[in-house]
Design a protein around this motif. Structure first.
Motif, PDB file in Angstrom:
ATOM      1  N   GLU A  34       0.824  -1.192   0.000  1.00  0.00           N
ATOM      2  CA  GLU A  34       0.000   0.000   0.000  1.00  0.00           C
ATOM      3  C   GLU A  34       0.875   1.266   0.000  1.00  0.00           C
ATOM      4  O   GLU A  34       1.982   1.275   0.561  1.00  0.00           O
ATOM      5  CB  GLU A  34      -0.914   0.000   1.221  1.00  0.00           C
ATOM      6  N   PRO A  35       0.388   2.341  -0.604  1.00  0.00           N
ATOM      7  CA  PRO A  35       1.185   3.583  -0.655  1.00  0.00           C
ATOM      8  C   PRO A  35       1.555   4.130   0.716  1.00  0.00           C
ATOM      9  O   PRO A  35       2.643   4.692   0.895  1.00  0.00           O
ATOM     10  CB  PRO A  35       0.256   4.548  -1.406  1.00  0.00           C
ATOM     11  N   PHE A  36       0.694   3.964   1.725  1.00  0.00           N
ATOM     12  CA  PHE A  36       0.995   4.524   3.038  1.00  0.00           C
ATOM     13  C   PHE A  36       2.120   3.790   3.763  1.00  0.00           C
ATOM     14  O   PHE A  36       2.570   4.230   4.828  1.00  0.00           O
ATOM     15  CB  PHE A  36      -0.261   4.561   3.924  1.00  0.00           C
ATOM     16  N   MET A  37       2.594   2.669   3.196  1.00  0.00           N
ATOM     17  CA  MET A  37       3.698   1.925   3.806  1.00  0.00           C
ATOM     18  C   MET A  37       5.046   2.256   3.170  1.00  0.00           C
ATOM     19  O   MET A  37       6.063   1.676   3.549  1.00  0.00           O
ATOM     20  CB  MET A  37       3.433   0.420   3.683  1.00  0.00           C
ATOM     21  N   GLU A  38       5.088   3.166   2.223  1.00  0.00           N
ATOM     22  CA  GLU A  38       6.338   3.450   1.504  1.00  0.00           C
ATOM     23  C   GLU A  38       7.427   3.986   2.415  1.00  0.00           C
ATOM     24  O   GLU A  38       8.610   3.777   2.169  1.00  0.00           O
ATOM     25  CB  GLU A  38       6.062   4.437   0.374  1.00  0.00           C
ATOM     26  N   GLY A  39       7.086   4.671   3.465  1.00  0.00           N
ATOM     27  CA  GLY A  39       8.105   5.236   4.347  1.00  0.00           C
ATOM     28  C   GLY A  39       8.616   4.287   5.406  1.00  0.00           C
ATOM     29  O   GLY A  39       9.521   4.637   6.172  1.00  0.00           O
ATOM     30  N   VAL A  40       8.054   3.093   5.485  1.00  0.00           N
ATOM     31  CA  VAL A  40       8.477   2.109   6.499  1.00  0.00           C
ATOM     32  C   VAL A  40       9.642   1.309   5.921  1.00  0.00           C
ATOM     33  O   VAL A  40       9.450   0.410   5.095  1.00  0.00           O
ATOM     34  CB  VAL A  40       7.310   1.186   6.895  1.00  0.00           C
ATOM     35  N   THR A  41      10.859   1.630   6.337  1.00  0.00           N
ATOM     36  CA  THR A  41      12.053   1.033   5.721  1.00  0.00           C
ATOM     37  C   THR A  41      12.465  -0.299   6.352  1.00  0.00           C
ATOM     38  O   THR A  41      13.111  -1.110   5.700  1.00  0.00           O
ATOM     39  CB  THR A  41      13.225   2.015   5.825  1.00  0.00           C
ATOM     40  N   PHE A  42      12.138  -0.506   7.615  1.00  0.00           N
ATOM     41  CA  PHE A  42      12.581  -1.740   8.278  1.00  0.00           C
ATOM     42  C   PHE A  42      11.748  -2.954   7.887  1.00  0.00           C
ATOM     43  O   PHE A  42      12.118  -4.093   8.154  1.00  0.00           O
ATOM     44  CB  PHE A  42      12.538  -1.571   9.808  1.00  0.00           C
ATOM     45  N   LEU A  43      10.604  -2.707   7.237  1.00  0.00           N
ATOM     46  CA  LEU A  43       9.675  -3.785   6.909  1.00  0.00           C
ATOM     47  C   LEU A  43       9.739  -4.066   5.408  1.00  0.00           C
ATOM     48  O   LEU A  43       9.419  -3.203   4.588  1.00  0.00           O
ATOM     49  CB  LEU A  43       8.259  -3.387   7.320  1.00  0.00           C
ATOM     50  N   ASP A  44      10.175  -5.271   5.043  1.00  0.00           N
ATOM     51  CA  ASP A  44      10.280  -5.641   3.626  1.00  0.00           C
ATOM     52  C   ASP A  44       8.954  -6.140   3.069  1.00  0.00           C
ATOM     53  O   ASP A  44       8.637  -5.880   1.904  1.00  0.00           O
ATOM     54  CB  ASP A  44      11.340  -6.734   3.438  1.00  0.00           C
ATOM     55  N   ASP A  45       8.207  -6.867   3.867  1.00  0.00           N
ATOM     56  CA  ASP A  45       6.926  -7.409   3.400  1.00  0.00           C
ATOM     57  C   ASP A  45       6.044  -7.683   4.616  1.00  0.00           C
ATOM     58  O   ASP A  45       6.521  -8.159   5.643  1.00  0.00           O
ATOM     59  CB  ASP A  45       7.145  -8.700   2.602  1.00  0.00           C
ATOM     60  N   LEU A  46       4.749  -7.394   4.483  1.00  0.00           N
ATOM     61  CA  LEU A  46       3.803  -7.669   5.560  1.00  0.00           C
ATOM     62  C   LEU A  46       2.478  -8.074   4.941  1.00  0.00           C
ATOM     63  O   LEU A  46       1.924  -7.337   4.119  1.00  0.00           O
ATOM     64  CB  LEU A  46       3.602  -6.439   6.454  1.00  0.00           C
ATOM     65  N   LYS A  47       1.998  -9.224   5.346  1.00  0.00           N
ATOM     66  CA  LYS A  47       0.748  -9.743   4.797  1.00  0.00           C
ATOM     67  C   LYS A  47      -0.147 -10.232   5.925  1.00  0.00           C
ATOM     68  O   LYS A  47       0.264 -11.060   6.739  1.00  0.00           O
ATOM     69  CB  LYS A  47       1.024 -10.884   3.819  1.00  0.00           C
ATOM     70  N   LEU A  48      -1.359  -9.703   5.968  1.00  0.00           N
ATOM     71  CA  LEU A  48      -2.391 -10.216   6.863  1.00  0.00           C
ATOM     72  C   LEU A  48      -3.193 -11.285   6.142  1.00  0.00           C
ATOM     73  O   LEU A  48      -3.469 -11.152   4.943  1.00  0.00           O
ATOM     74  CB  LEU A  48      -3.335  -9.102   7.315  1.00  0.00           C
ATOM     75  N   ARG A  49      -3.604 -12.323   6.858  1.00  0.00           N
ATOM     76  CA  ARG A  49      -4.355 -13.399   6.216  1.00  0.00           C
ATOM     77  C   ARG A  49      -5.311 -14.042   7.217  1.00  0.00           C
ATOM     78  O   ARG A  49      -5.108 -13.982   8.427  1.00  0.00           O
ATOM     79  CB  ARG A  49      -3.414 -14.442   5.629  1.00  0.00           C
ATOM     80  N   GLY A  50      -6.347 -14.626   6.674  1.00  0.00           N
ATOM     81  CA  GLY A  50      -7.319 -15.332   7.496  1.00  0.00           C
ATOM     82  C   GLY A  50      -8.023 -16.382   6.661  1.00  0.00           C
ATOM     83  O   GLY A  50      -8.019 -16.336   5.426  1.00  0.00           O
ATOM     84  N   GLY A  51      -8.620 -17.327   7.340  1.00  0.00           N
ATOM     85  CA  GLY A  51      -9.291 -18.392   6.620  1.00  0.00           C
ATOM     86  C   GLY A  51     -10.294 -19.126   7.485  1.00  0.00           C
ATOM     87  O   GLY A  51     -10.258 -19.067   8.724  1.00  0.00           O
ATOM     88  N   TRP A  52     -11.191 -19.778   6.808  1.00  0.00           N
ATOM     89  CA  TRP A  52     -12.202 -20.623   7.463  1.00  0.00           C
ATOM     90  C   TRP A  52     -12.494 -21.788   6.534  1.00  0.00           C
ATOM     91  O   TRP A  52     -12.568 -21.627   5.309  1.00  0.00           O
ATOM     92  CB  TRP A  52     -13.484 -19.838   7.719  1.00  0.00           C
ATOM     93  N   GLY A  53     -12.654 -22.982   7.110  1.00  0.00           N
ATOM     94  CA  GLY A  53     -12.944 -24.129   6.262  1.00  0.00           C
ATOM     95  C   GLY A  53     -13.408 -25.333   7.056  1.00  0.00           C
ATOM     96  O   GLY A  53     -13.251 -25.388   8.285  1.00  0.00           O
ATOM     97  N   GLN A  54     -13.988 -26.271   6.338  1.00  0.00           N
ATOM     98  CA  GLN A  54     -14.437 -27.525   6.916  1.00  0.00           C
ATOM     99  C   GLN A  54     -13.764 -28.692   6.210  1.00  0.00           C
ATOM    100  O   GLN A  54     -13.473 -28.633   5.014  1.00  0.00           O
ATOM    101  CB  GLN A  54     -15.956 -27.656   6.791  1.00  0.00           C
ATOM    102  N   MET A  55     -13.524 -29.744   6.977  1.00  0.00           N
ATOM    103  CA  MET A  55     -12.929 -30.960   6.446  1.00  0.00           C
ATOM    104  C   MET A  55     -13.620 -32.157   7.089  1.00  0.00           C
ATOM    105  O   MET A  55     -13.926 -32.138   8.283  1.00  0.00           O
ATOM    106  CB  MET A  55     -11.424 -30.995   6.734  1.00  0.00           C
ATOM    107  N   GLY A  56     -13.847 -33.204   6.287  1.00  0.00           N
ATOM    108  CA  GLY A  56     -14.523 -34.382   6.794  1.00  0.00           C
ATOM    109  C   GLY A  56     -13.562 -35.496   7.160  1.00  0.00           C
ATOM    110  O   GLY A  56     -12.450 -35.577   6.637  1.00  0.00           O
ATOM    111  N   ASN A  57     -14.000 -36.355   8.071  1.00  0.00           N
ATOM    112  CA  ASN A  57     -13.220 -37.522   8.476  1.00  0.00           C
ATOM    113  C   ASN A  57     -14.129 -38.741   8.503  1.00  0.00           C
ATOM    114  O   ASN A  57     -15.256 -38.681   8.992  1.00  0.00           O
ATOM    115  CB  ASN A  57     -12.601 -37.303   9.859  1.00  0.00           C
ATOM    116  N   SER A  58     -13.630 -39.845   7.974  1.00  0.00           N
ATOM    117  CA  SER A  58     -14.421 -41.082   7.920  1.00  0.00           C
ATOM    118  C   SER A  58     -13.622 -42.262   8.457  1.00  0.00           C
ATOM    119  O   SER A  58     -13.675 -43.369   7.899  1.00  0.00           O
ATOM    120  CB  SER A  58     -14.856 -41.363   6.475  1.00  0.00           C
ATOM    121  N   ASN A  59     -12.896 -42.044   9.529  1.00  0.00           N
ATOM    122  CA  ASN A  59     -11.987 -43.060  10.059  1.00  0.00           C
ATOM    123  C   ASN A  59     -12.729 -44.088  10.922  1.00  0.00           C
ATOM    124  O   ASN A  59     -12.582 -44.141  12.143  1.00  0.00           O
ATOM    125  CB  ASN A  59     -10.871 -42.388  10.867  1.00  0.00           C
ATOM    126  N   ILE A  60     -13.553 -44.896  10.264  1.00  0.00           N
ATOM    127  CA  ILE A  60     -14.248 -45.988  10.944  1.00  0.00           C
ATOM    128  C   ILE A  60     -14.163 -47.233  10.066  1.00  0.00           C
ATOM    129  O   ILE A  60     -13.776 -47.165   8.894  1.00  0.00           O
ATOM    130  CB  ILE A  60     -15.723 -45.654  11.245  1.00  0.00           C
TER     131      ILE A  60
END
Length: 208
Positions: A61-87
């Motif tokens: 983002e343009p507002f991060m151009e002056g931050v010199t100590f930070l090379d890359d910063l990424k926020l992330r999130g997720g939600w999901g479902q997975m099934g199990n049939s171990n019977i």
């Protein structure tokens, strides 16, 4: 009538995935899968499990151009479902067996002739269905010091519902029948994961 059976489970799955990125800053991924397993009866053989994740590269983002100590910063999130049939593949079936000691009986009372009887060796549960693990997470990835440091933080939560559990049977049923797995429990796990990674060189030929 005598018979034999194959106990190996069989699976059938289809899934679709959509990836979207915009200006190398915004990312969204969606996944939808449908899984089938032969260990379940016809009513609950298939399960549908969605998932979605998103990320925002703040360092672009343009507002991060002056931050010199930070090379890359990424926020992330997720939600999901997975099934199990171990019977067991046999969980859905009620089975019967027979042997001389447990199920044969004397027809005439003279101990000279015996008829083959049968007893229930397994109690089936045709209504068992997929366990569902629902996971959500939020975190960030940061690269600092001209690539020398990685800082990775994750806050996560995993809730499993319809947990398949083999319940004990009442004594009136007897001791020879195997118990079925039923969807009777739930479980919650949550936590925080933090990784701090340093990269560098010992000399021109060695790095860590």
């Amino acid at each position: 009538v005598s018979s034999s059976y194959i106990t190996l489970p069989h699976f059938f799955s289809v899934f679709g995935r959509v990836n979207y990125g915009f200006r190398d800053k915004y990312y969204v991924t969606g996944v939808l899968r449908r899984d089938g397993s032969s260990v379940f009866g016809e009513t609950n053989r298939y399960g549908v499990f969605p998932a979605v994740s998103a990320a925002w590269r703040i360092s672009a983002e343009p507002f991060m151009e002056g931050v010199t100590f930070l090379d890359d910063l990424k926020l992330r999130g997720g939600w999901g479902q997975m099934g199990n049939s171990n019977i067991s593949s046999l969980n859905q079936f009620s089975l019967f067996g027979g042997n001389v000691n447990d199920s044969y009986y004397d027809i005439t009372g003279s101990n000279t002739s015996a008829a083959e009887g049968f007893y229930k060796s397994r109690i089936g549960n045709p209504d068992a269905k997929w366990e569902t693990s629902e996971t959500s997470n939020f975190g960030f990835d940061a690269l600092l010091g001209n690539g020398k440091w990685d800082v990775i933080l994750d806050l996560w939560r995993k809730k499993t519902k319809d947990l398949l559990y083999t319940v004990p049977l009442p004594q009136v049923i007897g001791s020879s029948a195997a118990s079925p797995a039923v969807n009777i429990a739930s479980m919650l796990n949550e936590g925080i994961d933090l990784q701090i990674v340093n990269k560098g060189r010992f000399n021109a030929n060695s790095k860590y």
